[in-house]
Every structure is written in structure tokens, then in C-alpha cells.
Design an enzyme around this catalytic site. Sequence first.
Site, short mmCIF file in Angstrom:
data_model
loop_
_atom_site.label_atom_id
_atom_site.label_comp_id
_atom_site.label_asym_id
_atom_site.label_seq_id
_atom_site.Cartn_x
_atom_site.Cartn_y
_atom_site.Cartn_z
N PHE A 99 26.86 49.81 46.13
CA PHE A 99 26.29 48.70 46.89
C PHE A 99 26.60 47.38 46.20
O PHE A 99 26.84 47.34 45.00
CB PHE A 99 24.76 48.89 47.02
CG PHE A 99 24.31 48.91 48.43
CD1 PHE A 99 24.43 50.06 49.19
CD2 PHE A 99 23.77 47.77 49.03
CE1 PHE A 99 24.02 50.08 50.51
CE2 PHE A 99 23.36 47.78 50.35
CZ PHE A 99 23.48 48.93 51.10
N ASP A 195 3.54 34.64 58.94
CA ASP A 195 2.08 34.59 59.12
C ASP A 195 1.31 34.70 57.80
O ASP A 195 0.41 33.91 57.53
CB ASP A 195 1.61 35.74 60.03
CG ASP A 195 2.37 35.78 61.35
OD1 ASP A 195 2.86 34.72 61.77
OD2 ASP A 195 2.46 36.87 61.93
N GLN A 214 18.01 34.54 51.61
CA GLN A 214 19.27 35.27 51.57
C GLN A 214 19.93 35.35 52.95
O GLN A 214 19.27 35.73 53.93
CB GLN A 214 19.04 36.69 51.06
CG GLN A 214 20.32 37.51 51.04
CD GLN A 214 20.12 38.83 50.32
OE1 GLN A 214 19.67 39.79 50.90
NE2 GLN A 214 20.42 38.84 49.04
N HIS A 216 22.62 37.37 54.87
CA HIS A 216 23.33 38.64 54.75
C HIS A 216 24.72 38.48 55.35
O HIS A 216 24.87 37.89 56.41
CB HIS A 216 22.56 39.74 55.50
CG HIS A 216 23.01 41.13 55.21
ND1 HIS A 216 24.23 41.61 55.63
CD2 HIS A 216 22.41 42.15 54.54
CE1 HIS A 216 24.35 42.87 55.23
NE2 HIS A 216 23.27 43.22 54.57
N LEU A 226 21.63 43.53 62.07
CA LEU A 226 22.29 43.91 60.83
C LEU A 226 23.29 45.05 60.96
O LEU A 226 23.02 46.07 61.59
CB LEU A 226 21.18 44.34 59.87
CG LEU A 226 21.55 44.41 58.40
CD1 LEU A 226 22.00 43.05 57.91
CD2 LEU A 226 20.35 44.90 57.61
N GLU A 229 25.14 46.69 54.57
CA GLU A 229 26.09 46.54 53.49
C GLU A 229 26.73 47.89 53.14
O GLU A 229 27.80 47.95 52.56
CB GLU A 229 25.33 45.99 52.28
CG GLU A 229 26.19 45.53 51.15
CD GLU A 229 25.37 44.75 50.13
OE1 GLU A 229 24.46 44.01 50.55
OE2 GLU A 229 25.65 44.89 48.95
N ARG A 260 25.40 39.45 47.89
CA ARG A 260 25.40 38.93 49.26
C ARG A 260 25.58 37.42 49.33
O ARG A 260 26.23 36.92 50.25
CB ARG A 260 24.09 39.32 49.93
CG ARG A 260 24.02 40.79 50.22
CD ARG A 260 22.67 41.18 50.74
NE ARG A 260 22.66 42.62 51.03
CZ ARG A 260 21.57 43.31 51.32
NH1 ARG A 260 20.39 42.72 51.34
NH2 ARG A 260 21.64 44.60 51.56
N HIS A 326 18.33 36.76 56.28
CA HIS A 326 17.97 38.15 56.12
C HIS A 326 16.71 38.37 55.30
O HIS A 326 15.85 39.15 55.67
CB HIS A 326 19.16 38.86 55.46
CG HIS A 326 18.95 40.33 55.25
ND1 HIS A 326 18.69 41.18 56.30
CD2 HIS A 326 18.99 41.11 54.13
CE1 HIS A 326 18.56 42.41 55.83
NE2 HIS A 326 18.72 42.40 54.52
N ARG A 368 18.63 38.41 46.00
CA ARG A 368 18.29 39.82 45.86
C ARG A 368 19.52 40.69 46.09
O ARG A 368 20.33 40.42 46.96
CB ARG A 368 17.22 40.19 46.90
CG ARG A 368 16.90 41.67 46.93
CD ARG A 368 15.80 42.01 47.91
NE ARG A 368 16.17 41.85 49.31
CZ ARG A 368 16.95 42.69 49.99
NH1 ARG A 368 17.50 43.73 49.38
NH2 ARG A 368 17.22 42.48 51.27
#
Lengths: 556, 296, 335
Positions: A99, A195, A214, A216, A226, A229, A260, A326, A368
Site C-alpha cells: 500500500f 456534525d 487528504q 485521495h 473511491l 489504493e 496519497r 477523502h 495519513r
Amino acid sequence: MRAALEVSKELDVAILTKVYPSRSHSGAAQGGIAASLANSEDDSWEEHMFDTCKGGDYLNDQDAVEEYVKSASRVIYELEHMGCVFSRDKDGKIAQRAFGGHSKPRACYSADRTGHAILHALHEQLLKNAKSIKIYNEWYMHSLIVEEGRCKGVVVSDIRTGEVEVMQAKAVIFCTGGYGRVFKITSNAFAGTADGVIAAYRAGIPLQDTEFVQFHPSGLWRQGILFSEAARGEGGTLLNSKGERFMEQYAPSRMELAPRDIVARAEQSEIDEGRGIDGKDYIHLDLTHLGEARIMERLPQIRQLGIDFIGVDCVNEKLPIQPTAHYSMGGIPTDMFGQVVIDDKGTPLTGFFAAGECACVSVHGANRLGTNSLLEAVVFGERSGRSALEFAREAELQPLNEKHQKTKTLNLFEEIYQRDGTESYNDIRNEMKEVMMSQCGVFRDEKRLKDCISKIKSLQTRYKKGKITDKGNLFNTELYEIIELGNMLKMGEIIATGALNRKESRGGHFRKDFPERDDTNFLKHSLLSEADDGEGIQINYKDVTITRYKPAKREY
Amino acid sequence: MKFALFTGCVSKGATRELMVSTMKTAEALGIDFVEMKSAACCGAGVVSEQSPILADALNARSLAIAEEQNLDMVTICSTCQGILKKSECKLDSDEEYKEKVNYVLKEGGHQYTGGKIKLKHFANILATPEGLEMLKSKVVRPLEGLKVAAFYGCYVLRPSEQSEYDDPDNPTGMEDIFEALGATPVYYESRVKCCGFPIVMMNKKASHDMAGNALADAIQSGADVVVTGCPLCHLSLDSYQPEIDKLKQLGYSVPILHLPQLVALALGIDSKELEIHKHIVSTPNFENKLAKLGAA
Amino acid sequence: MATFKIKRYNPEIQREPYYEEFQYDPPEGTTLLDSLNEIKWTQDGTLSYRMSCRSAICGSCAVKANGHAILACQRQAEHVIKNDTVVLEPLGNMKPIKDLVVDFDPFWEKINKVTPYLKPEETKPEKERHQSQAQFSIIDDSSTCIMCGACYSDCNVLEVDDNFLGPAALAKAQRFVGDSRDKDRKARVEQLSEPGGIWDCTHCGECVERCPKPAEPFHRIKEIMTVALEEGVHNNNGARHALSFTKSIKHSGRLNENVLPVESIGFLGVKGIVNLVQDNLKMLMQGKVPTVIKDVFGLIPVGLRMLKKGKIPPIIHHSVDDVDDVKRIFKELKQ
């Protein structure tokens, strides 16, 4: 759900959700959950920690990261023991794949629906423990009750009946997700409307690092939904209009599997410089060389999404993609035990905990890594649950001013019903999403951000001049969408304000006018809180905890 | 036109009139049906409950027999058609599985190749443009004024991925045939629903309720007669109609015909020859209408 | 321009549902859910429906389009618009709350009934339990279920019998029946073989047709049936029907319709008849009408009726030609 399970080991717990637990957006996470199980290659928590910190551009609090990656293997084995379905390697162990930003194949997965598998495994455990876990489906949380410096519960309403109630609790845990819906192109569910984060902000809690959003790299063109990845993890390539694998220019060693933020910026640069496909705002994700068998085994859902949503079968054709908002690295500040803290000194807000995307621990820093969010949800779900349990075991329910708390929400309803303006909430929402995307998106600069803030402020004024058509109590989705829009307009302002203030480029935040990282001035967390007038935003800072890995140049 | 005819079990048992009328119809249309006397039961989706590969092996054997005869294979039962097709799809989409099944068949002298012959329901060969033209040219007693409701049977429609029969939600093949015969098709929601037969032994009330709802729907839509391509649907809708009537208080009984019977009536064949009198439900209304057409 | 004919219902205002038509021209490449949103946001804010992820994974937005359940976010608007019109209605087999929103409570109650969680061995290994790729593949499809209710909506049995667990719950059950890590396989299939369970499925295939994922409940139900028969859970009409049917093919290559109903209700083999007698004596002692009596009396009228019309299958049951080859196949597959 992980938090609730932890609490339910000793105490009764209520889960309140505006959808249904199995419909939460964690289910949309596709590619995997990270842990250094070392099932396919040697791996260690230290390497996982290093990758996470480097991926986060060294804004991570390393003491928390260490706890987090050390827990990873255990929590995944726990999920497996609960019954979570994982894809397997040929030895029958949990399969792991590569990844972005991870130096080892450490993404445990369930085909390309890992979040779904975990979500449902946890949901099954809720049903199993129904005696001590009560689920309130389709209830909306309006505000956090903080009196005398202590959290006492929440004000909620039943979407089905419109009834407003005060839910008193010894401890409250927010797992309310992110706020991608403020952007035009986003992978987030309609439910991702800030919220919880805004309720905390309104209750006087600062929000941390919200400028880090982020994008993506593989959102479906125009829709933003999406394509995992994992598609690149399995060998998918990115091509511009000239058919070039442009990642060679941006991250020659990791190519498409760079973190990313880097891939998304590379894509946006290609598009901005006119090398989008047919000159449009998308580039190609090419999986055609993987072959049908591998795609059906590892990426079946992605194939189906392409067929259903854009009529492209990735076995034979390239998928059109663009960066999509994302994940929010920022959120409600907590310590590494899920306890919410309200200042740079780590002062806790008694009785209030947070975990998941709405929280900022911060394990992700400025960006992240893929597969680290499911891990965060599980690890800090457990930790916040444990902390809340330990707190609530000894605590007493606090007296609170129920009438006063309820009235605030009833007044909000009434005010929205009374508005008799001519502004369209739909236009306001669209304009907000448009300006956040173009002026506060992948690339930012001072002028754009100032424009963005002033536009958002004018939208906030126009928002007060809208008009509702549905004044009924029964399943009034229009009312809730209007309330959510109010939250998002505030959130947009907070994101842009933080972004304007951070005069450097780090992780997911890139300033064209300050393209370098500036550790001298900005190796610190931002804390944005409501000014005393209730309107303005004031900014403070908090130190970053660095233990093992000193900030170094970030190259891939 | 020459086909291998897969009769299925029920046309040899409880609905022998289906077999009789099929052969009469074929003869009148100049279709040559060669009965596959050594083919085994399709399994009706029941044998596969015990053993999926057993059902597929039996069906691969039947398909192989048609291949050996080099004839396209015709079924006269929606269930047979659906179940055989499902096996065919499974075998054709998985070489490894096909090999495994062929290994089982080997000693009996059969091997299934796939793609050599076509498997079709009788309705399929009539509902083509050529088939409809042929029907029109051979009709001697147009069924004018007769309102006919099709009842398709689940297995030919769903799962559509494994049926290739018609549009699963809006099939038109049977209605096209009715029109070619001069009748007026009745379109109603339940024509693609379940007749309830598969659970008549397990949940009788639910089974009759399903059949009853379909019949009520057909009746309310003005049907004089319901026509089905599946003898199991026929059993459910016809043989059990008295029980259904008791349960649903239909207040009107409706005759159920097998598709070849309706075709044969239009081709001028006498209803006695088609053994329509063997059906449980026979109503004066329908008899009168047929009499007016000179068909009774 | 297309007409969206939407079933409206708001009991706060009007007791009866009605259809309302909206005109909207969906841009190419947009989904049915996008159209619903545009209509809500620009034409009528009171229109209510559920939605969340818009990527076919949360299961919120299932509705009926042109009479059949679909996920609104998964379908291109242009694909569901037929002759410039699409009819949108709430899911079936569930009570409407408002417009396209229905009450899912009974749906979840049925999920709860199938013990919807893993029951593994008590002792936990230090690491993960091993599961081979082949074992994983048995639960791969059922674990894709998103609980959208599309199958439940269009299930033919649920239309007439509330007691049926329904396709979603049974697919969920297969998720555990087929899980190599579960130790309660037999108990599960016993429970699932009771009335309202697997044998009440009528094989209509609607759930496969409507399922937006590979979960396809009917196939999963069949898989549970196979396990139930393997595990020896035979003491019910459904299982006996399958056994009798297969036995008949084994002997003659063809179904014996005279024997099937009698064997299905219990007269199947020595052991079956012993069971039947025992069970029915028990019922008699408990003061209940033995089911076999009801079953036999259920068969008599239809049997007589068919006999009278000459519709009874031949008393002498003929085999297909070359029945030995059929028998050989059974033997080869150890059936």
C-alpha cells in the site's frame, strides 16, 4: 462500535447514529487495515511507525504512534477471532498486500471491501451483546452538553419523529467521522458533514490541524467515489494524456505507491498543466495489464463500481480518476487514550472522549497513509472505550439543566422553520463545495484562501435567509440537511482559516506561495477555537511529540 | 425443423396432456421432435440441494446426448429449461469444472463439449420473427376476442444471468405468440411471479397464497384463460385451484392451458385431442368462447 | 426531459399514498440517486428517502424503480428511465414511513433470529485462526451483503408469509454455516430447517435478480440446504422431499410423482417412518393434532380430483432408457 463493545464488557452503553451502524462510512474503506503481522515478508512495528511518521510529514505525535502501531497485530487478531472475514494467503493466514507509503506489504484485506468486513464483524458483535448495547438508529446529535467544565451528555432528536431529547450519560464518546462533504469532489458519504466536530467546537473545544485534508488520488471522475489504493497496490498504473507514467517525475522510487498527498498533487499538476485526458480534469488509472482473474479475485468491487457508475470495465479499459477529498487528519484533540483535551497543556474535558476520523490524536500528522484509518478506528475505538469505561465505572450521572439544553435545539428548529428568505440552500451548498475545492483544495495560496474565507462568510449570511418547505415532524430529511449545511459552512471557514495561517507546505496541506516545509515555525499543531464573540476563530498551537524519528527530508 | 425433445418428468406423469398436445402441435407445424428417451430428469433444482455436481453431471449428460444427435435441444417445461440452462452456464464458464464433470460421464460414453447445440424452450423457437410468421401462416382458427394471460414460470426468467430467455422483468415472448394466434394478450404484474409449487409440500398455505394472488391478478386483468410454459405452474394453478379458491375466495375460476394446447387450438386441433378435459378447471365461459371460435 | 413518477406518502398530512410526477432531465453519467437529490433540492424539499455512501456499499438507498428493487446510487438514471418515465416506489414487504422511507425493524429482527455472529471454539489461538483460500471462498459471496433490503422487498414468499426469515437473513446465516471457524454448524442448520427457514424458499430467484452484490441469497440458501442434508438434518418435509426426489432419479432416471408427496410428508425409509411415528405420537400425547394426519388429509382431495380426471401419473413407473448409466453416475459421485 469498537468503543461500544469495550464499554459493554462492564457497563450499559447506547449507540446513537444518524444512519444505522452497518451503514457507517467505515464500510466504504476498501483496501485494507495495516499491521506488521509479517505474514508475507519480514516486518516490524518500528518500520510501520517510521512509515507512518514519514508519511505524516513528521507532524505525528510519536508517543501515540508507537502505541498505535504496537497494538495493530493484536487488534487484527481480535477482529479475526470475532469472525471478521479476511482474504487468506496460501497457508491460510491473513493475506497482506502493498500500500502507498508503506515500505512492506502490511495491508490485511478482505478483497476490496475491508472496511465493510470489519464494520459487519463489529455489527455482529453488537447484536451478540444486545443486552448491554442499545442502538438508537436514525437519531441526530445536535449538541454536546458541557456544564461546569464537564461533559454530561448530548442533545439529540429522533429523525423518525422529530422529537428532541436530552441523553444524559456519565461518559460520551464521539465517533462521528469526517467532513469531506464540504468539498465538491469527495469520496465521503452524504453523512460526512462535520456534525460531531462542530458540536465539540461549539462546546468550546478547539479543533486541531483541520487544515490537513487528504485528497485521495483515485476518485472517480466527477463523482468522487473511491477506487481503492489497492488498485495501485496490486500493480495499477497512472497515465496522463500522453500515456506517460508521470509518477516517474514525482516519486521515482515508490512511483504510484507514494503517499496519497504526493500522488494527488502529481495528478493535479498534470491536470493543471494540460495533460489531463482529452484536456479534461482527469487522468487514467490503468489496470488492464492485471488480467480478469486477478481483478476478480482482488478487486471485484472496483470493477463493478466502474461498470455501474461510469460504464467502464477496468479489465479492458482505463478508469478516469481525479483527486477526491477523502480524509480529515485534523479533528477533536485527544490524548493517546481517547480522552479529549482542550488546550496545549493537555487539560482533559472530563467525561468526553473521541476516536476515529473525528478525533486528532494525532497519529497521522499531516497526511495519513492508506490502511491506517481502519486501524485507527479499531485501536482508538478500543482505547477510548476503555478510558470511558474506567471513567464511568466510578462516575455519577451529573445533574443538568435539561430544559435549557433542549430549548437550544428546539429554538434552532423553530428559527429554521421561521426563515422566510429567498436564498436556495442548494445553491449555497453547491457554492460552498465549489469554492472549497477550487480555493482550498490540493493547491492553496494566500489569495485563494482569503477569497475562500470571504466567500464562505457571505454564504453563512445567505444561509440565514433560506426557506424550508417541509415543516413536518416525520422523517424530515430537509431539516437535517439544513442543519448539516450550517455545520459545514462553519467547518469550511475553520479549514480555510487554518490553511491560511499555516504558511508552509506539509503533507496534505500545500501552499504554492510557501512550497517548503518550515520546521522552524510550523512543526506544531494548530488549535482553532471559537472566539469569545462566538463568531471569530482564534488560533493557538501545541507542540508535536517527537521520540524516535527526527524530522527528515521526505522523499519517495 | 428437427429438434431433440427433452420431455421432462411431469409431461410423462401428471400432465401427460402436455406431451400429447406438444406432439400434435409439432406435427401441425411441421416440426420434427426426436424424443430424448435416455435423458434423465433435470433435477428440478432439487437434486442440486443434495449434490450440485450430481445435478450438473446429469444435465451435462443430457446436453451431451443432444450434441451427439447434433440437434438443438427443446424443452417444454420452464423448470427443465431453467435448470438445464443453469448447468450449461456453469459448465461453459468453468473449464476445470467441465473437465471434472466429463470425467464422471466418460465411462457412460458421453462427453459434453459446449457451444455445439442450442438449448431452448418450445416458446423460444415459436417467439422468433420466423416462428411467429410461421404461426400466423398456419392459424386456421384465430383466437379472436380471447383474452390470454401468460404465466412464465420463474426458472426461465431468473437468475437472468443464467437463463438467457427473455427480459426477466418484461418478457414478451409468450404474448407475441398469443398475438400471432389472433388472441389478445393480458399484461398483469404477476405474470413473472412464482406459482408457489416448489413449497407446496413444505408451506402449503404460502404456496396457495402465491398461486391465488397470481390468479386473482390475472382474473382482475380480464383474462379468459391463463397459459403457462411450465407444467409445475400448471399443477399449482390448475390442480390446486379448488383449495386456492377456498383460501382466496376468488369467486371465479380460470382455466389454465399449456402453451402447446393454446397453439394447437388456433391450428384447428380439437380440444378433446389436446386432452383439455383432463384439467381440473374447466369453465363454461371458456368453453363458450371456444365454441364461438369453432374450436371446441 | 423525463417524468419521475414518485409514490408519495406522508401520514401527517394525508392518510393515503398517491403518485406525484416530477419533470427532470438527468445529465449523462449521473445516477438515479443524483436525480432524486436534484428533484429534492430544486423542486420539492419534502421528498424523503434514505441515502448515504453513494457508492453501493452502505445499503441505505434501495427503492423500487419500475416495480423492482434497486440501489438508487448504483444505477445510471438513463438506464432506469423507460419511455421517458420511471416509477419510483418504496421497497415492498416493509411498512412505509414516509415517501420512499420504509420501516426496517422487522428486517433487522429476522437478521437477529439467525444467530448472526460467529460461534467459534472457546480457546483462541495466539494469532489468527487459519482458513484456507478454498474455505474463505465459501463465505466470500455471502459476506458481501450490505443489508440494503432489495431482496427482502421483492421476495415472493414474504409477500404471503411474514414468518419466512427471508433472503437477507438466510444469506447472513450461510455466512456462518459455511465458516470453517464456526463450531455450531449442525445446530445452525437444524434451526434453519424449521418452518420459516430454508425449505420455505420457493426458488423464484427474485433475490438473485435484485441483489446489488454477489451475495445473491437464493444460491446461499441452496448451499445451506446441501449442508443440512449432509449433516443429516432430514426430519422435515423439505429435506425428505429432496431425498425422495433424488432417490427416485437414482432408481429410474425420472421423478416418481406418486411416491414423492408421500415420502415428503414422512414415509421415507424405515428410519424416516420410525421418526414419523415417534414425532406424531409425541404430538398426540401433547394434545396436538399430529402433522402427518394434516399432511395426509391435505394430499387426499387433490389426489382424488386428479384421479377422477385421469391425471394420476402411471402406477407402473417407467425408467428412462439406459438407466444404468444414470445409476453409475450416482455411484461415481458417491450419492
